[in-house]
Design a protein around this motif. Structure first.
Motif, PDB file in Angstrom:
ATOM      1  N   ALA A  26     -35.092  30.969  -9.642  1.00  0.00           N
ATOM      2  CA  ALA A  26     -35.039  32.077 -10.602  1.00  0.00           C
ATOM      3  C   ALA A  26     -34.017  31.775 -11.695  1.00  0.00           C
TER       4      ALA A  26
ATOM      5  N   ASP B  20     -26.532  46.643 -11.510  1.00  0.00           N
ATOM      6  CA  ASP B  20     -26.083  45.332 -11.077  1.00  0.00           C
ATOM      7  C   ASP B  20     -26.779  44.326 -11.976  1.00  0.00           C
TER       8      ASP B  20
ATOM      9  N   ASP C 121     -38.184  44.753   0.831  1.00  0.00           N
ATOM     10  CA  ASP C 121     -38.389  44.959  -0.599  1.00  0.00           C
ATOM     11  C   ASP C 121     -37.129  44.532  -1.367  1.00  0.00           C
ATOM     12  N   ARG C 122     -35.972  44.903  -0.818  1.00  0.00           N
ATOM     13  CA  ARG C 122     -34.698  44.536  -1.441  1.00  0.00           C
ATOM     14  C   ARG C 122     -34.549  43.014  -1.477  1.00  0.00           C
TER      15      ARG C 122
ATOM     16  N   ALA D  63     -36.319  37.060  -6.278  1.00  0.00           N
ATOM     17  CA  ALA D  63     -36.804  36.911  -7.654  1.00  0.00           C
ATOM     18  C   ALA D  63     -35.673  36.765  -8.654  1.00  0.00           C
ATOM     19  N   SER D  64     -34.417  36.991  -8.212  1.00  0.00           N
ATOM     20  CA  SER D  64     -33.333  36.936  -9.193  1.00  0.00           C
ATOM     21  C   SER D  64     -32.169  36.043  -8.782  1.00  0.00           C
ATOM     22  N   LYS D  65     -31.945  35.877  -7.490  1.00  0.00           N
ATOM     23  CA  LYS D  65     -30.729  35.165  -7.076  1.00  0.00           C
ATOM     24  C   LYS D  65     -31.019  33.872  -6.337  1.00  0.00           C
TER      25      LYS D  65
ATOM     26  N   GLN E 271     -33.280  47.303  -7.420  1.00  0.00           N
ATOM     27  CA  GLN E 271     -33.378  46.853  -8.798  1.00  0.00           C
ATOM     28  C   GLN E 271     -33.304  48.037  -9.738  1.00  0.00           C
TER      29      GLN E 271
ATOM     30  N   SER F 178     -36.259  36.968 -14.601  1.00  0.00           N
ATOM     31  CA  SER F 178     -36.900  35.702 -14.915  1.00  0.00           C
ATOM     32  C   SER F 178     -38.411  35.654 -14.740  1.00  0.00           C
ATOM     33  N   ARG F 179     -38.918  36.198 -13.647  1.00  0.00           N
ATOM     34  CA  ARG F 179     -40.260  35.780 -13.294  1.00  0.00           C
ATOM     35  C   ARG F 179     -41.378  36.564 -13.953  1.00  0.00           C
TER      36      ARG F 179
ATOM     37  N   PRO G  29     -41.459  30.671  -9.513  1.00  0.00           N
ATOM     38  CA  PRO G  29     -40.739  31.514  -8.561  1.00  0.00           C
ATOM     39  C   PRO G  29     -40.886  31.029  -7.122  1.00  0.00           C
TER      40      PRO G  29
ATOM     41  N   GLY H 132     -36.559  41.414  -4.093  1.00  0.00           N
ATOM     42  CA  GLY H 132     -35.894  41.530  -5.392  1.00  0.00           C
ATOM     43  C   GLY H 132     -34.856  40.427  -5.582  1.00  0.00           C
ATOM     44  N   LEU H 133     -34.107  40.123  -4.520  1.00  0.00           N
ATOM     45  CA  LEU H 133     -33.096  39.068  -4.606  1.00  0.00           C
ATOM     46  C   LEU H 133     -33.759  37.697  -4.751  1.00  0.00           C
TER      47      LEU H 133
ATOM     48  N   GLU I 115     -27.038  41.198 -12.526  1.00  0.00           N
ATOM     49  CA  GLU I 115     -27.824  40.053 -12.074  1.00  0.00           C
ATOM     50  C   GLU I 115     -28.979  40.483 -11.184  1.00  0.00           C
ATOM     51  N   ASP I 116     -28.952  41.731 -10.784  1.00  0.00           N
ATOM     52  CA  ASP I 116     -29.970  42.179  -9.861  1.00  0.00           C
ATOM     53  C   ASP I 116     -31.143  42.835 -10.575  1.00  0.00           C
TER      54      ASP I 116
ATOM     55  N   THR J  40     -43.725  44.462  -9.596  1.00  0.00           N
ATOM     56  CA  THR J  40     -43.167  45.515  -8.757  1.00  0.00           C
ATOM     57  C   THR J  40     -41.667  45.619  -9.002  1.00  0.00           C
ATOM     58  N   VAL J  41     -41.171  46.830  -9.263  1.00  0.00           N
ATOM     59  CA  VAL J  41     -39.726  47.031  -9.337  1.00  0.00           C
ATOM     60  C   VAL J  41     -39.275  47.355  -7.920  1.00  0.00           C
ATOM     61  N   ARG J  42     -38.431  46.492  -7.359  1.00  0.00           N
ATOM     62  CA  ARG J  42     -38.128  46.577  -5.938  1.00  0.00           C
ATOM     63  C   ARG J  42     -36.833  47.320  -5.651  1.00  0.00           C
TER      64      ARG J  42
END
Lengths: 249, 272
Positions: free
Chosen positions: B166, A125, B153-154, B160-162, A154, A132-133, B172, B157-158, A127-128, A149-151
């Motif tokens: 971000a 995905d 956790d999911r 940090a990106s959506k 992701q 950025s950070r 952040p 992740g969002l 955009e997922d 951390t890779v969540r």
């Protein structure tokens, strides 16, 4: 059991493989010049020329027509076995096929294709992916370093080299690399190394809880993992097409 | 300038709305002009927990679609003067929210308020993403169980990106972990994940820990946010949480199992 029975009835099975292959990159289309240079090489290292299969790369040549048949003859005379041609315009492709050789697309296009295949997989995905950070810098060898951390959900890919994660890979996350995967933290998600078939790739982590481990397509699930290795610092690699794991402590 | 805080979790039923109501109440009790917005269109609950369900006339969707003004839809809390509620619609489709509409509402609120709390719906679809999109900070509500931790956790992740931060490459969204329904006795027994495991997996700052408490259920059913019930452990824990949100250093409470007295150990014990 049934698998063995089925196999006994088959004449063959198709298997994907990545074999070491010598690429002979031509910078001249002149068979005489090729012959001269081969003669010199043959006297230097005769051991190399024992019907060694080679791929003739003509990407660097800008000639619509090649004396492919003569070049092949020169190679065979020096105990090199041309098996395929890489690159070149359409007439070159046609004459390669006419000579019973395979034809590969030029390398640049090929690697681009592999990348696009990677990003088209359904799990990916765009955009997922974490972007950025966290700091991220292109590493020299086409590898990738990710800090953080890779969540869950992701996906992090290093399509051309090693992937280094300085942090944890959580359950439900996926990390992939053409080379090796290094996780300086807990590996709870999925880790796939050698995604383009590199058998020498490995997976290294500080704390093993991975849902799935795969090197060059050979995989193990968490329940296949020796429970004594769980939570420990572990390396995973391929030996004789078997995924082997060993503690790093 | 208002600070926008989303209360989110991914998983449903972990205590988002209860926490949003309690934190909003706590912030308002500390003198901050606060509004809490229900983003759960179609499954409106916040008004019940805040005890204002009989006063709802217009809702967030009406405002976004231009059928009502913001002042008509905002409900002033009857216990705390500077606390307001913007309810969700129960009848509309959850796709009725638009990004532009939300931005307009938040911009208008930005002028008057200190804090804007967005009570996110469960899930990771449009409603949840809209609730978090404009946030400056997030309170991620997590129960001490594996599925809740994974969903949080999911969501992280969002975040940090959506989110707008971000996408614009700004600082952040500040992420805070709020653990709810924590039962130290069951943690000791191994029935629940312990605090340290959750912190290690999610790797974000802990803003609060709310013990499993009868006071929470009672508060929800009575429509009085649990932060008002300062005699209860959960009420005190929310007050602590609000203090930490305001930047104060408050020691953690209610995370350790209170050992039974000698007599109960002799006669009623037998644990483990």
């Amino acid at each position: 059991m049934s698998l063995n029975v089925d196999r006994a009835g088959l004449a063959f099975t198709f298997k994907g493989g990545m074999l070491p292959m010598t690429v002979m990159e031509l910078t001249s289309a002149d068979p005489e010049r090729i012959r001269d240079q081969l003669a010199g090489k043959l006297s230097q290292s005769p051991a190399f020329f024992q019907h060694t299969p080679v791929v003739l790369s003509v990407e660097k040549l800008d000639e619509p027509h090649l004396a492919l048949e003569r070049i092949c003859a020169v190679c065979r005379a020096h105990k090199l076995l041309p098996v395929a041609v890489r690159g070149g315009p359409d007439p070159v492709k046609q004459s390669a096929w006419a000579l019973g050789l395979g034809w590969f697309p030029p390398q640049e296009i090929k690697s681009r294709n592999l990348e696009s295949v990677g990003s088209d997989t359904p799990a990916s995905d765009e955009e997922d992916t974490p972007t950025s950070r966290q700091e991220e810098a292109p590493a020299s060898s086409g590898g990738r370093i990710y800090r953080g951390t890779v969540r869950s959900g992701q996906q992090l890919t290093a399509p051309d080299g090693d992937l280094v994660v300085v942090g944890a890979v959580n359950a439900g996350a996926e990390v992939l690399a053409a080379g090796s995967v290094h996780v300086y933290g807990a590996l709870r998600g999925r880790a796939l190394a050698g995604i383009h078939g590199d058998h020498d790739a490995g997976i290294f982590c500080r704390e093993l809880h991975a849902e799935l481990l795969s090197v060059a397509g050979n995989y193990k699930r968490l329940e296949d993992v020796d429970p004594r290795l769980l939570g420990r610092s572990v390396q995973v690699r391929l030996s004789d097409d078997q995924l082997t794991m060993a503690s790093l402590d | 300038m208002a600070k926008i805080i989303v209360v989110t979790s991914g998983k449903g039923g972990v205590g988002k709305t209860t926490s949003a109501a309690a934190i909003a109440t706590g912030l308002a009790l500390r003198g901050n002009k606060t509004i809490v917005i229900d983003f759960d269109v179609g499954l409106r609950n916040l008004d019940l927990v805040m005890g204002c369900e009989r006063r709802v006339v217009y809702d967030l969707v009406n405002v976004i679609q231009g059928e009502a003004g913001l002042n008509q839809a905002m409900i002033r809390d009857k216990r705390v003067d500077n606390l307001f509620i913007l309810p969700a619609s129960q009848t509309r489709d959850k796709d009725a929210l638009t990004s532009e509409g939300i931005e307009r509402v938040l911009e208008e609120l930005n002028k008057d308020f200190d804090y804007i709390l967005c009570d996110s719906p469960a899930g990771i679809e449009q409603g949840a993403q809209l609730a978090m999109y404009y946030a400056d900070a997030a309170v991620v509500v997590t129960n001490p169980e594996v599925s809740s931790v994974r969903d949080s956790d999911r969501i992280l992740g969002l975040l940090a990106s959506k989110t707008r931060r971000a996408e614009r490459g700004e600082d952040p969204v500040k992420e805070h972990l709020l653990i709810t329904r924590y039962n130290p006795a069951r943690v000791d027994d191994g029935d629940m994940l312990n605090l340290e495991d959750i912190r290690e997996i999610l790797a974000i700052d802990l803003i609060g820990l709310i013990p499993e408490s009868e006071a929470v259920l009672r508060a929800s059913n009575q429509g009085i946010p649990v932060a008002h019930d300062q005699g209860s452990d959960a009420g005190q824990a929310y007050v602590d949480t609000v203090s930490r949100l305001l930047g104060e250093d408050v020691p953690l409470r209610f995370h350790e199992y209170q050992k039974k007295g000698l007599l109960s150990r002799m006669f009623g014990g037998g644990r483990r």
